[in-house]
Design an enzyme around this catalytic site. Structure first.
Site, PDB file in Angstrom:
ATOM      1  N   CYS A 130      -4.694  -3.375   4.259  1.00 46.47           N
ATOM      2  CA  CYS A 130      -4.236  -2.883   5.563  1.00 46.47           C
ATOM      3  C   CYS A 130      -5.225  -3.011   6.728  1.00 46.47           C
ATOM      4  O   CYS A 130      -5.476  -4.088   7.214  1.00 46.47           O
ATOM      5  CB  CYS A 130      -3.763  -1.452   5.408  1.00 46.47           C
ATOM      6  SG  CYS A 130      -2.556  -1.003   6.667  1.00 46.47           S
ATOM      7  N   GLU A 141       0.815  -1.197   0.000  1.00 43.83           N
ATOM      8  CA  GLU A 141       0.000   0.000   0.000  1.00 43.83           C
ATOM      9  C   GLU A 141       0.860   1.263   0.000  1.00 43.83           C
ATOM     10  O   GLU A 141       1.922   1.302   0.613  1.00 43.83           O
ATOM     11  CB  GLU A 141      -0.814  -0.055   1.304  1.00 43.83           C
ATOM     12  CG  GLU A 141      -1.731   1.067   1.559  1.00 43.83           C
ATOM     13  CD  GLU A 141      -2.455   0.883   2.909  1.00 43.83           C
ATOM     14  OE1 GLU A 141      -2.027   0.082   3.749  1.00 43.83           O
ATOM     15  OE2 GLU A 141      -3.451   1.579   3.088  1.00 43.83           O
ATOM     16  N   LYS A 147     -10.595   0.261  -0.620  1.00 43.32           N
ATOM     17  CA  LYS A 147     -10.484   0.026   0.823  1.00 43.32           C
ATOM     18  C   LYS A 147     -11.765   0.411   1.560  1.00 43.32           C
ATOM     19  O   LYS A 147     -12.329   1.480   1.345  1.00 43.32           O
ATOM     20  CB  LYS A 147      -9.313   0.840   1.363  1.00 43.32           C
ATOM     21  CG  LYS A 147      -8.886   0.474   2.778  1.00 43.32           C
ATOM     22  CD  LYS A 147      -7.705   1.341   3.181  1.00 43.32           C
ATOM     23  CE  LYS A 147      -7.121   0.965   4.524  1.00 43.32           C
ATOM     24  NZ  LYS A 147      -6.060   1.903   4.919  1.00 43.32           N
TER      25      LYS A 147
HETATM   26  C1  LIG Z   1      -2.628   3.144  -1.803  1.00 44.04           C
HETATM   27  O1  LIG Z   1      -1.689   3.982  -2.393  1.00 44.04           O
HETATM   28  C2  LIG Z   1      -2.041   5.359  -2.345  1.00 44.04           C
HETATM   29  C3  LIG Z   1      -1.018   6.102  -3.120  1.00 44.04           C
HETATM   30  O2  LIG Z   1       0.251   5.966  -2.586  1.00 44.04           O
HETATM   31  C4  LIG Z   1      -2.150   5.858  -0.931  1.00 44.04           C
HETATM   32  O3  LIG Z   1      -2.581   7.207  -0.895  1.00 44.04           O
HETATM   33  C5  LIG Z   1      -3.131   5.001  -0.220  1.00 44.04           C
HETATM   34  O4  LIG Z   1      -3.162   5.367   1.122  1.00 44.04           O
HETATM   35  C6  LIG Z   1      -2.747   3.549  -0.393  1.00 44.04           C
HETATM   36  N1  LIG Z   1      -3.673   2.721   0.203  1.00 44.04           N
HETATM   37  C7  LIG Z   1      -3.541   2.395   1.427  1.00 44.04           C
HETATM   38  C8  LIG Z   1      -4.566   1.484   1.960  1.00 44.04           C
HETATM   39  O5  LIG Z   1      -2.590   2.826   2.062  1.00 44.04           O
END
Ligand SMILES: *[C@@H]1O[C@H](CO)[C@@H](O)[C@H](O)[C@H]1NC(C)=O
Ligand SMILES: *[C@@H]1O[C@H](CO)[C@@H](O)[C@H](O)[C@H]1NC(C)=O
Ligand SMILES: *[C@@H]1O[C@H](CO)[C@@H](O)[C@H](O)[C@H]1NC(C)=O
Length: 530
Positions: free
Chosen positions: A208, A81, A176
C-alpha cells in the site's frame, strides 16, 4: 514399516500428482508458455466492520477463489491488504529461513493460526503461489538487537505480506515499512520482500502506502533489479493525481516493470483498485469499483516475462473494467491543489493554448492543447493547466517532494473546486480533447520516479494506445513529454507526475532515518491515541 505395496502406491500417486501439476501449467491457446506466466489479482470486499466471524467468511471466500474454475490456470494469486484477519486474531509467521510448510506440520509442532495453515494447504492443493496480507505477531525477544521498548504483552504486531509456493511453503515475508494511520510496529532492520518462482520470474513485494516512497518500493527496482512487483493494498484514492489504478499504471510505466496490484474493495470507505500492468506496454487488466458494495472477483492476465529479450508490444491484450458513476466512492483531494500555478483553459480561444509555458518553483512546463466541444453545450467541467514544485504531506506524518505538469478538471472556475467530481449523475464532460502535448524539464536526482499520469471520469487511465511518452536525459535534466494522440472525452487529468521522494532526507535514510522516523511515530501515537 513401509511395505512394498505402499511404496508402489506412493510412487503412482506422486507420478499422478506431478502430471497434474504440469498439465495445470500448460496453456491451451498455443501461446508459448515460456513467454508468459498467468497472474490473478483479487479485488476483494472485506466483511463490514463489526461482522461476527469475518475471518472465517474471508477464509472461505479466499479458498473458493483459489479453487475456482477461473483460477485453474493461474500461477500466482495476489490478495489485497486488510481482508483476512483482525488485530485480535493474530498469527505467527515463519520466515523463509525456517523453511516451513504450515500445512504439513504435525499438531504438536504447529504454532500457527488455523487460517494460515488452511491457506498453506490451499496453495499446496491447487499448486499455486499465493500472496496474502495479514496481521502478524512476533515475540519481541526474537530480535535481540532491537533496542526499542517492547509493548507490555511482549509482542510486536506487524502488517505483513506472506508468500506461499506451490507446496504451501512460506517463501517470503515482508512487514510494511510505511505504516499509514495504523497501530502497527515496523521492523528494526529494513526488510525487502523478494522471492523466486519455478516459472523463472523473481518477484518483489510491498504494501500500500509503501508505493509512494523510495524504500523499499523503488529500491526493489533500482537496487535489486526486480522486474515483477506485487502490491497489496487498501488504497485511499485521491484526485486528481493519485487514484488507485492511475497510480498503479503510472508506477509500472515509469519503472517499466510488471505490477500485480490487488486492492481491498470498499468504495464507500474510499478503497478500491486492482490491476495487472506491463510497464510501457500498458494495462493488461484494471478495475475501479465504484458501486456501494464492492466486489470479490479475480482479475487475471497473461503477463509477458521481462527477462526475455523479445518485443512484447503485440503480445499483450487489455481489458479495463469501469463501473458507471463514482458516486459511492469516497475520494480524497490533493492538499496542495490550490497552490499550483495554474490558468483556466478557455474553450472559445483554443489557439491561445498553443505553446503556453507555465512555471512554479524550479519547474517550467509547456502545454499544447487542441480541443473541441460536443454539441453547443458548454462542458460541465472546467479545465486548468497547472504546474507544481514543492512538498506534499500525507496525513501530516510523511511527505514527498513532487513536481507536476498537468491538465486537470475543476467543477467551477475556482481553484478550490479542482480535484472534485461534478455532481453525481452528471459526470460526462462534453469537452473533447483532440490532442494534448505536455513537456517539462525535470532535474536529475538520485531518488526520482517520473510517471505518466492520466485519468478519465470512469476513474481509469487513458489506454496506452492513445498516448506517447518519452523521457531523455539532456545534461542534468530529463526532458519528458506526455502526449495524447487521439481524440478523448471525459478526461479528468492528463500530465507528468515526478516523485522526488523524501528529498535530502533520502540520502541519509536507512537505519538512522528509520530510528528517527520510529520515534516520531511513537510520539504521534502518544499524543493522539493514548
Ligand atoms: C494486512 O491485513 C491486516 C489484517 O486485516 C490489517 O490489519 C493490515 O492493516 C493489513 N495491512 C495493510 C498494509 O493494510
Ligand atoms: C510496538 O508498538 C507498540 C504500540 O504502539 C509500542 O508500545 C512498542 O514499543 C512497539 N515495539 C517496538 C519494538 O517498536
Ligand atoms: C508483432 O507485430 C508486428 C507488426 O505489427 C509483426 O510483424 C510481428 O510478426 C508481430 N509479432 C508477433 C510475435 O506476433
Amino acid at each position: 514399516m513401509n511395505s512394498k505395496p505402499i511404496q508402489i502406491l506412493k510412487l503412482i500417486f506422486s507420478v499422478l500428482l506431478f502430471n497434474k501439476r504440469c498439465s495445470s501449467l500448460r496453456q491451451s491457446d498455443g501461446l508459448a508458455e515460456q513467454f508468459y506466466y498467468i497472474a490473478g489479482v483479487a479485488e476483494f470486499r472485506p466483511e463490514a466492520i463489526g461482522t461476527t466471524d469475518a475471518l472465517s467468511t474471508h477464509l472461505q471466500a479466499y479458498k473458493e477463489m483459489i479453487g475456482s474454475v477461473e483460477a485453474e490456470d493461474v500461477d500466482i494469486i495476489v490478495f489485497p491488504e486488510g481482508t483476512l484477519n483482525k488485530d485480535f486474531q493474530l498469527t505467527y509467521v515463519p520466515s523463509k529461513k525456517d523453511n516451513v510448510i504450515p500445512c504439513s506440520l504435525s499438531e504438536e509442532d504447529n504454532i500457527y493460526a488455523d487460517f494460515l495453515v488452511e491457506l498453506s494447504c490451499a496453495a499446496q492443493r491447487f499448486k499455486k503461489y499465493l500472496v496474502i496480507n495479514l496481521t502478524e505477531k512476533e515475540i519481541c525477544w526474537i530480535n535481540a538487537n532491537d533496542p526499542r521498548p517492547c509493548s507490555h504483552n511482549g509482542l510486536n504486531i506487524f502488517n505483513t505480506n506472506v508468500v506461499f509456493d506451490r507446496d504451501g511453503r512460506v517463501i517470503s515475508r515482508y512487514r510494511k515499512t510505511h505504516v499509514y494511520v495504523e497501530n502497527k510496529n515496523t521492523s528494526y532492520e529494513q526488510e525487502y520482500g523478494i522471492f523466486e518462482t519455478d516459472f523463472g520470474v523473481r518477484f518483489g513485494h510491498f504494501i500500500c502506502f509503501d508505493i509512494l516512497f523510495y524504500t523499499p518500493a523503488q529500491e526493489l527496482v533500482e537496487r535489486f533489479g526486480i522486474t515483477d512487483i506485487i502490491f497489496t493494498s487498501k488504497f485511499y484514492s485521491e484526485l486528481p493525481f493519485l487514484t488507485a489504478a492511475q497510480l498503479q499504471m503510472g508506477w509500472s510505466w515509469g519503472n517499466n516493470v510488471n505490477l500485480l496490484a490487488a486492492g481491498a474493495s470498499y468504495p464507500v470507505n474510499g478503497s478500491t483498485g486492482s490491476g495487472i500492468y506491463a510497464g510501457e506496454n500498458g494495462i493488461l487488466v484494471s478495475v475501479m469499483v465504484t458501486g456501494n458494495v464492492g466486489e470479490r472477483k479475480l482479475y487475471k492476465a497473461k503477463v509477458p516475462k521481462r527477462n526475455l529479450n523479445i518485443s512484447l508490444s503485440n503480445l499483450t491484450s487489455s481489458t479495463m473494467t469501469a463501473y458507471n458513476l463514482p458516486k459511492y466512492l469516497r475520494l480524497l483531494k490533493d492538499p496542495q491543489i490550490e497552490n499550483f500555478n495554474s490558468i483556466l483553459l478557455n474553450f472559445q480561444q483554443e489557439t491561445d493554448m498553443d505553446g503556453k509555458t507555465l512555471c512554479h518553483g524550479n519547474l517550467c512546463c509547456q502545454f499544447n492543447i487542441s480541443t473541441s466541444t460536443m454539441n453547443s453545450s458548454m462542458p460541465n467541467y472546467y479545465y486548468r493547466l497547472g504546474v507544481f514544485d514543492g512538498k506534499r504531506t500525507y496525513e501530516k506524518k510523511e511527505w514527498n517532494n513532487i513536481k507536476i505538469c498537468s491538465l486537470y478538471a475543476c467543477v467551477t472556475e475556482s481553484v478550490s473546486s479542482c480535484g472534485e467530481l461534478s455532481t453525481p449523475g452528471n459526470l460526462n464532460s462534453s469537452a473533447v480533447f483532440l490532442s494534448i502535448s505536455i513537456k517539462g524539464l525535470f532535474k536529475r536526482s538520485k531518488h526520482l520516479l517520473i510517471m505518466p499520469n492520466s485519468l478519465k471520469s470512469n476513474l481509469l487511465p487513458v489506454p496506452a494506445s492513445k498516448i506517447n511518452w518519452s523521457k531523455s536525459l539532456q545534461g542534468d535534466s530529463y526532458e519528458v513529454s506526455h502526449q495524447l494522440t487521439s481524440e478523448t472525452d471525459n478526461l479528468l487529468t492528463f500530465g507528468i507526475y515526478a516523485n522526488y521522494y523524501e528529498g535530502n532526507a533520502a540520502e541519509r535514510m536507512h537505519l538512522s532515518y528509520f530510528r528517527k522516523f520510529y520515534f516520531l511515530i511513537m510520539l504521534y501515537q502518544k499524543i493522539f491515541f493514548i
